[in-house]
Enzyme design. Structure first.
Site, PDB file in Angstrom:
ATOM      1  N   HIS A 279      -5.754   0.463  -0.100  1.00 30.61           N
ATOM      2  CA  HIS A 279      -5.720   1.761   0.573  1.00 30.61           C
ATOM      3  C   HIS A 279      -5.292   1.688   2.036  1.00 30.61           C
ATOM      4  O   HIS A 279      -5.039   2.718   2.656  1.00 30.61           O
ATOM      5  CB  HIS A 279      -7.088   2.436   0.477  1.00 30.61           C
TER       6      HIS A 279
ATOM      7  N   ARG B 112      -8.087  -7.871  -0.644  1.00 25.67           N
ATOM      8  CA  ARG B 112      -7.999  -6.984  -1.808  1.00 25.67           C
ATOM      9  C   ARG B 112      -6.533  -6.643  -2.030  1.00 25.67           C
ATOM     10  O   ARG B 112      -5.881  -6.046  -1.177  1.00 25.67           O
ATOM     11  CB  ARG B 112      -8.808  -5.697  -1.628  1.00 25.67           C
TER      12      ARG B 112
ATOM     13  N   ASP C   8      -0.468 -17.832  -1.520  1.00 32.26           N
ATOM     14  CA  ASP C   8       0.437 -18.712  -0.797  1.00 32.26           C
ATOM     15  C   ASP C   8       0.374 -18.516   0.714  1.00 32.26           C
ATOM     16  O   ASP C   8       0.645 -19.466   1.468  1.00 32.26           O
ATOM     17  CB  ASP C   8       1.877 -18.529  -1.287  1.00 32.26           C
TER      18      ASP C   8
ATOM     19  N   GLU D 269     -14.656   0.065 -11.784  1.00 29.01           N
ATOM     20  CA  GLU D 269     -14.832   1.337 -11.096  1.00 29.01           C
ATOM     21  C   GLU D 269     -14.382   2.532 -11.928  1.00 29.01           C
ATOM     22  O   GLU D 269     -13.866   3.517 -11.408  1.00 29.01           O
ATOM     23  CB  GLU D 269     -14.083   1.311  -9.753  1.00 29.01           C
TER      24      GLU D 269
ATOM     25  N   ASP E 199     -14.647   5.565  -6.834  1.00 31.61           N
ATOM     26  CA  ASP E 199     -13.807   5.793  -8.012  1.00 31.61           C
ATOM     27  C   ASP E 199     -14.654   6.020  -9.258  1.00 31.61           C
ATOM     28  O   ASP E 199     -14.313   6.852 -10.106  1.00 31.61           O
ATOM     29  CB  ASP E 199     -12.866   4.615  -8.218  1.00 31.61           C
TER      30      ASP E 199
END
Length: 257
Positions: free
Chosen positions: A48, A73, A87, A152, A178
């Site tokens: 987000h 996230r 990476d 969620e 959510d």
């Protein structure tokens, strides 16, 4: 030389209860500041927040000397973005919207090298191996990755047993906003039906030997979740922390009443 020790994974394995903060500014400078605050961990959010792989890398660099380990996230549970995030140096990954055991297993494979996984073997020139100065990185990296999956939705709850049965998953994190929306209570994660489902799910996660995770900006609600078994608890979001502190200061001096 092996891959760096993932201290968050160590704390998961030790059974510790940890408290952390979401980072949503997508800026290295503010992330570096938050790294001095003393949280047990910090989540660099690219679901987000307006992050890309370069800003994620820059924030990981900003937290290099912080005692608060970084979690990234990813915006979606796709192997290609997990490969990039690993990476550039992430060792803890949070994947949103997991709704099946098959998806959970794919995320485990995305975080591990062949032959057990499918992470691309290109660490020679990447930040994760300190540009080939960590000589044993390819042989030791898998053991230092912490994988956190978000459940969620009602579909996720229905598939919870299958998700919990997947090896290689360290923590299952409930997304209250959510979940509340999917249960018909958009904007009201404190609704009794939602709260009851969360408490029940936290217990099921703990019983399966995974770390139960949750987010709440209410101290009282967060404490209730800890009492229900939560051990990975987000208690702040940087943007909201700044906004509330700024509003309180302005009200104190400009419009006291």
């Amino acid at each position: 030389m092996p891959a760096p020790t993932n201290t968050l994974k160590q704390r998961f394995q030790a059974g510790d209860t940890t408290f952390g903060c979401w980072l949503s500014f997508a800026e290295a400078a503010s992330t570096e500041v938050m790294g001095t605050a003393g949280f047990d961990w910090l989540v660099i959010d690219s679901e987000h927040a307006p992050n890309d792989i370069r800003s994620i890398r820059d924030q990981l660099m900003a937290l290099q000397s912080s005692p608060s380990p970084a979690i990234v996230r990813v915006p979606v549970g796709e192997p290609w973005i997990i490969k990039q995030v690993l990476d550039v140096g992430a060792q803890s990954i949070l994947v949103p919207m997991v709704e099946s055991g098959e998806q959970a297993a794919q995320m485990v494979r995305a975080c591990t090298y062949p032959p057990t996984g499918m992470r691309g073997v290109g660490a020679t020139s990447t930040r994760s191996s300190r540009f080939s100065t960590i000589e044993d990185y390819l042989h030791t990296a898998d053991d230092q990755i912490a994988l956190i999956l978000q459940v969620e939705s009602r579909a996720g709850l229905a598939a919870l047993d299958d998700i919990l049965a997947v090896g290689g998953v360290d923590c299952v994190f409930i997304g209250p906003a959510d979940l509340a929306a999917d249960m018909g209570h958009r904007g009201n994660p404190g609704h009794p039906e939602v709260h009851g489902a969360i408490v029940d799910t936290l217990g099921r996660i703990a019983a399966a030997g995974k770390v139960p995770g949750i987010l709440s900006l209410s101290d009282e609600v967060a404490e209730s979740y800890v009492a229900a078994g939560a051990r990975f608890v987000a208690v702040a979001i940087d943007v909201i922390t700044l906004s509330k502190a700024a509003q309180a200061t302005a009200k104190r001096w400009i419009n006291p009443s």
